[in-house]
Scaffold this motif. Structure first.
Motif, PDB file in Angstrom:
ATOM      1  N   LEU A   2       0.852  -1.199   0.000  1.00  0.00           N
ATOM      2  CA  LEU A   2       0.000   0.000   0.000  1.00  0.00           C
ATOM      3  C   LEU A   2       0.883   1.242   0.000  1.00  0.00           C
ATOM      4  O   LEU A   2       1.924   1.250   0.662  1.00  0.00           O
ATOM      5  CB  LEU A   2      -0.882   0.021   1.257  1.00  0.00           C
ATOM      6  N   THR A  46      -3.186   5.134   5.255  1.00  0.00           N
ATOM      7  CA  THR A  46      -4.520   5.689   5.498  1.00  0.00           C
ATOM      8  C   THR A  46      -5.588   4.605   5.650  1.00  0.00           C
ATOM      9  O   THR A  46      -6.367   4.628   6.603  1.00  0.00           O
ATOM     10  CB  THR A  46      -4.928   6.640   4.337  1.00  0.00           C
ATOM     11  N   SER A  47      -5.599   3.656   4.716  1.00  0.00           N
ATOM     12  CA  SER A  47      -6.668   2.647   4.766  1.00  0.00           C
ATOM     13  C   SER A  47      -6.539   1.774   6.014  1.00  0.00           C
ATOM     14  O   SER A  47      -7.546   1.383   6.614  1.00  0.00           O
ATOM     15  CB  SER A  47      -6.663   1.795   3.498  1.00  0.00           C
ATOM     16  N   SER A  94      -7.795   3.606   9.047  1.00  0.00           N
ATOM     17  CA  SER A  94      -9.251   3.755   9.151  1.00  0.00           C
ATOM     18  C   SER A  94      -9.951   2.436   9.456  1.00  0.00           C
ATOM     19  O   SER A  94     -11.054   2.430   9.965  1.00  0.00           O
ATOM     20  CB  SER A  94      -9.812   4.381   7.870  1.00  0.00           C
ATOM     21  N   THR A  95      -9.301   1.283   9.134  1.00  0.00           N
ATOM     22  CA  THR A  95     -10.020   0.019   9.342  1.00  0.00           C
ATOM     23  C   THR A  95      -9.368  -0.945  10.328  1.00  0.00           C
ATOM     24  O   THR A  95     -10.065  -1.754  10.929  1.00  0.00           O
ATOM     25  CB  THR A  95     -10.187  -0.741   7.999  1.00  0.00           C
ATOM     26  N   ASP A 116     -10.874  -6.191   1.605  1.00  0.00           N
ATOM     27  CA  ASP A 116      -9.632  -5.537   1.163  1.00  0.00           C
ATOM     28  C   ASP A 116      -8.387  -6.269   1.668  1.00  0.00           C
ATOM     29  O   ASP A 116      -7.311  -6.149   1.086  1.00  0.00           O
ATOM     30  CB  ASP A 116      -9.569  -4.097   1.693  1.00  0.00           C
TER      31      ASP A 116
END
Ligand SMILES: Nc1nc2c(ncn2[C@@H]2O[C@H](COP(=O)(O)OP(=O)(O)OP(=O)(O)O)[C@@H](O)[C@H]2O)c(=O)[nH]1
Length: 369
Positions: free
Chosen positions: A97, A101-102, A105-106, A122
């Motif tokens: 990645l 960020t992703s 957030s998860t 994901d």
């Protein structure tokens, strides 16, 4: 009374057997875990570590699937893996990645429980069958996100949300330490292979890579070409524009040659005003064509040194290794002959008037025997 006692004893014995089995199972799990950890700690390259995580962990922990997200903001992880011939795509469970960020957030906390498509897909790309339960754990070191480790099982009760997370958290801490160490090792290697002046790789890098490139060439039965570049009349450039002016010319010539090559070609400053390139899967004709393109690009390059326009030319020698399947462990000799052939051709290019390309011809396995 006696009957009651017997019933109690049978129940106790059965309970003890269950406990004993659980102890045995836990002990086996711990042993596997220790073996996995020890093996992981011994690995000292990033591709080997990733391979161990994606390939071996499944067997060690009886998982149906495992994937790994790694944050690769600078693209250096991808480059390291490509340089080592490691498949850099999500099909084998590895995802790179370009930001955290992703993950932030998860997956800021470990998630253990039922596989929810919206939340988990994901982390498990390219799967044929969805897992029933998953454990998604962030990999962090010193508050920095390295990525996530994602474990999946077809059994619903394998990762239940009431499960203790200490085992998985311990595993992810060990993995984080190993990954961080290996990332540092790769960074140190990378820095030690870079020529400070021009920013391209140095001769040590060529020495490290040429054996690997020859092996790849033999394995795939593909030609490997070598180009040897030398700037013409460079001494007068230094004399006229000073060493700093010469340094600027060197850097821009290096950048111009590199720009004409492919990203995965090996290109190094060999020393002074000499450069060497290794072009994988490139035959003699293509190598000569590329060399001619580089020669022209340098000829048209205009460098401003203290407001004075400076132009230089390069002489280039080319040689090509064509494996014939007879060579096994004589790469060192082939490497020497490949570079020497290009160097001799370069010498001829100088002798024949400079600003030209000369062909040193084909290097084969047989000449070694
Ligand atoms: N500025 C600068 N000059 C360097 C560096 N390394 C080597 N040189 C110079 O490169 C020059 C090479 O000169 P020569 O080997 O005589 O070759 P040339 O003048 O290029 O002539 P031909 O190669 O025969 O065309 C010398 O003056 C070195 O001092 C460097 O890092 N920076």
């Amino acid at each position: 009374m006696e009957e009651d006692l017997t019933t109690d004893l049978v129940a106790l014995q059965s309970h003890l057997e269950t406990l004993f089995k659980r102890v045995q199972q836990n002990s086996a799990t711990l042993q596997k875990f220790r073996a996995f950890e020890i093996r992981l700690l011994k690995l000292n390259s990033l591709p080997d570590t990733i391979d161990h995580l994606l390939e071996e962990a499944k067997n060690y922990f009886d998982l149906d699937m495992i994937s790994l997200c790694l944050i690769d903001e600078t693209g250096e992880i991808a480059k390291t893996l490509i340089d080592n011939g490691y498949p850099c795509n999500s099909k084998n469970g590895l995802m790179l990645l370009d930001s955290d960020t992703s993950i932030k957030s998860t997956a800021i906390q470990p998630y253990i429980g039922v596989y929810e498509n919206s939340q988990c897909s994901d982390f498990f790309p390219h799967i044929e069958k969805q897992p029933a339960s998953v454990a998604i754990t962030p990999l962090t070191r010193r508050s920095k996100y390295l990525g996530t480790l994602n474990l999946g099982s077809y059994q619903l009760d394998r990762f239940a949300d009431n499960m203790a997370t200490d085992f998985i958290e311990h595993l992810s801490s060990v993995i984080s330490v190993c990954l961080e160490n290996n990332l540092h090792v790769e960074e140190i290697k990378r820095i030690s292979y870079i020529d400070v002046l021009t920013g391209v790789n140095n001769r040590r890098f060529l020495e490290q890579r040429i054996g690997e490139e020859l092996k790849r060439s033999q394995r795939n039965a593909e030609p490997l070409s070598c180009q040897f570049f030398d700037i013409d009349f460079f001494k007068p450039v230094n004399d006229k524009h000073g060493h700093q002016g010469g340094d600027l010319v060197l850097s821009l010539v290096a950048a111009t040659i590199k720009h004409q090559l492919r990203d995965n070609d090996v290109f190094v400053r060999y020393g002074g005003e000499e450069f060497v390139a290794l072009l994988s899967n490139t035959d003699e004709a293509k190598a000569l064509e590329t060399a001619e393109r580089v020669r022209k690009a340098i000829q048209t390059l205009v460098i401003a040194v203290n407001d004075i326009s400076v132009s230089v030319t390069v002489s280039i020698g080319v040689s090509t290794y064509v494996p014939d399947g007879t060579s096994i462990s004589i790469d060192g000799e082939i490497a020497t002959r490949l570079v020497k052939s290009a160097d001799s051709a370069l010498y001829r290019a100088k002798h024949n008037g400079r600003n030209r390309v000369e062909n040193g011809g084909i290097v084969t396995d047989k000449q070694v025997l």
